[in-house]
Design a protein around this motif. Structure first.
Motif: not given
Ligand SMILES: Cc1cc2nc3c(=O)[nH]c(=O)nc-3n(C[C@H](O)[C@H](O)[C@H](O)COP(=O)(O)OP(=O)(O)OC[C@H]3O[C@@H](n4cnc5c(N)ncnc54)[C@H](O)[C@@H]3O)c2cc1C
Length: 449
Positions: A101-104, A117-126, A156-169, A302-303
């Motif tokens: 992973y590369f940050g912004p 970051f992966a933990h955040d994705v799983h939390a939002a998915d749950a 905001d930054d933390r939420a943005d990373r997960v938001r963009e991950f869901f979008s890319h997914r 790349q984030q």
């Protein structure tokens, strides 16, 4: 038009020699039916297409079995003896296998930051699960994503990373923009077991299924006429009559004016046809003289804003024996690059790779960009649920019409749509419906039991 073809009457006409059509045809032929398969292209396989032009087997269409447990495609691949390679990253997993992973800011994330970051994705998915279940019919995947993010107390930054991950997914899994996808659009995107790809090519599967069939290549079907006593199909190469027909052309062809069904399809098929949509999704292959990217990772991500289009690269080096990266133009990016030549696409991708790997990035020795959107017999890569669609729309599209006409194909299978598995299962269902009795799906590739 050849007179003998006009006069011939078959038990079943199958339109389309992709995995859905070949599965249905194989099962029906092995059950003793007289079957003819009409295929527009000069090859079988449809959206399963292995290109060997440059000496390597490159799957320009489907590559993955998305989970081999209890999967008939995996069972067929084993029975046929197709070599496989584990590559459990094809479903846009945030973790589970090594990912660089590369940050912004284009700096490599530490292992701790990656895990967090992966933990955040799983939390939002749950949080998503219940929100999707209780969402109103007109909800978008973007809306439930926002609701899930709102349940977390992130900056905001933390939420943005997960938001963009869901979008890319949603882009990579379905080739759709997150606001165009129904909230339930990823409900059946479940992975059971490892994912695998095929070093010798996915096309071994359709080629095996096609063995022994009465197959007419170069037959572009334009009309399907159905009545209580049977079906007449008009193709470039002749007119064919049968008691039944299985139509497996892609959703976008079925929706087009170039493919006429008369009388028009009834409900619930028409509603389902309106609510399902063909996506925009292209593969971009870049081969290099030497490998300049992180070793021992399945993927590079790349984030941030830099990754709006090009955010994920998959390392195919071990698969093809040449340093090769695969990335996807998916959803809006796929629409935007339509008409670009391969070198323009490569340059756009390389700008992003240079952010991550600087002067180490070489000019590619080979570039290949697919053009499924412009392929007359595909018009996109696979289907997704538009806002307002329900998961049942897939199965509803396969409701038998007048006891004689059966629609099959990836878009018609609710359980795991948009996959080769869906195509195969839908072909099996059409054959069962025509025969009026259960038959084993394994009979499509093995000795009937
Ligand atoms: C780039 C890409 C990547 C993919 N990745 C994966 C993956 O990794 N894993 C996965 O499981 N799935 C993947 N898929 C999806 C998968 O390829 C499809 O879901 C599956 O192959 C569809 O099979 P089908 O038989 O329903 O349709 P098709 O394979 O499209 O078969 C339909 C056939 O109908 C023919 N046809 C069309 N019009 C006519 C006409 N007028 N007359 C006669 N014949 C006609 C077509 O030529 C085609 O052969 C991918 C697809 C693409 C394009």
């Amino acid at each position: 038009m050849r007179l003998d073809e006009v006069m011939d009457r078959y038990d079943t006409i199958v339109v389309g020699a992709g995995v859905a059509g070949l599965t249905a045809a194989s099962l029906l032929a092995r059950s003793g039916q007289r079957v003819v398969v009409l295929e527009a292209r000069d090859r079988v396989g449809g959206r399963v297409w292995t290109d060997r032009a440059d000496g390597h087997a490159m799957d320009r269409g489907a590559s993955w079995i998305h989970g081999i447990d209890d999967n008939p495609v995996a069972a067929a691949a084993t029975a046929i003896g197709m070599p496989t390679q584990e590559f459990t990253i094809g479903s846009f997993q945030p973790d589970g296998r090594p990912i660089a992973y590369f940050g912004p800011d284009a700096e490599r994330l530490s292992d701790v930051a990656t895990r967090s970051f992966a933990h955040d994705v799983h939390a939002a998915d749950a949080a998503m699960q219940e929100l999707v279940e209780t969402s109103p019919p007109a909800a978008t995947y973007a809306e439930v994503t926002e609701a899930a993010l709102a349940t977390q107390r992130w900056d905001d930054d933390r939420a943005d990373r997960v938001r963009e991950f869901f979008s890319h997914r949603t882009e990579e899994q379905l080739g759709a923009w997150i606001e165009d996808l129904a909230a339930h659009g990823l409900d059946n995107d479940l992975i059971d077991g490892d994912e695998v790809v095929f070093p010798d090519g996915y096309d071994r599967l359709p080629e095996h299924l096609a063995k022994g069939l009465d197959l007419r290549l170069g037959h572009i079907v334009s009309h399907v006429q159905w009545a209580a006593d049977g079906v007449t199909v008009t193709a470039d190469g002749g007119t064919f009559a049968a008691e039944y027909a299985v139509v497996t052309v892609p959703l976008s062809v079925l929706q087009s004016d170039d493919f006429i069904i008369e009388p028009p399809l009834p409900e619930p098929l028409t509603g389902a046809l309106d609510r399902l949509e063909m996506n925009a999704f292209e593969k971009v292959f870049l081969s290099f003289e030497t490998k300049f990217w992180d070793d021992r990772v399945y993927a590079i991500r790349q984030q941030g804003q830099g990754g709006e289009w090009w955010h994920s690269w998959y390392d195919l080096s071990a698969l093809h024996g040449t340093p090769t990266l695969l990335t996807f133009a998916a959803g809006p990016a796929a629409k935007a690059i339509r008409g670009w030549d391969d070198s323009e696409v490569a340059e756009s991708v390389l700008i992003q790779l240079r952010r991550l790997y600087g002067h180490r990035v070489q000019q590619p020795t080979e570039v290949h960009v697919t053009a499924w959107q412009d392929d007359r017999f595909a018009r996109g890569s696979f289907s997704y649920m538009k806002v307002g669609a329900t998961t049942d729309d897939h199965d509803n599209l396969a409701t038998p019409v007048g006891g004689v006409l059966h629609i099959a194909g990836e878009a018609t299978w609710t359980d795991d749509p948009a996959t080769v598995t869906a195509a195969m299962c839908s072909g099996h269902r059409a054959a069962v419906n025509i025969l009026g009795r259960d038959i084993r799906i394994e009979d499509a590739w093995g000795v009937p039991g």
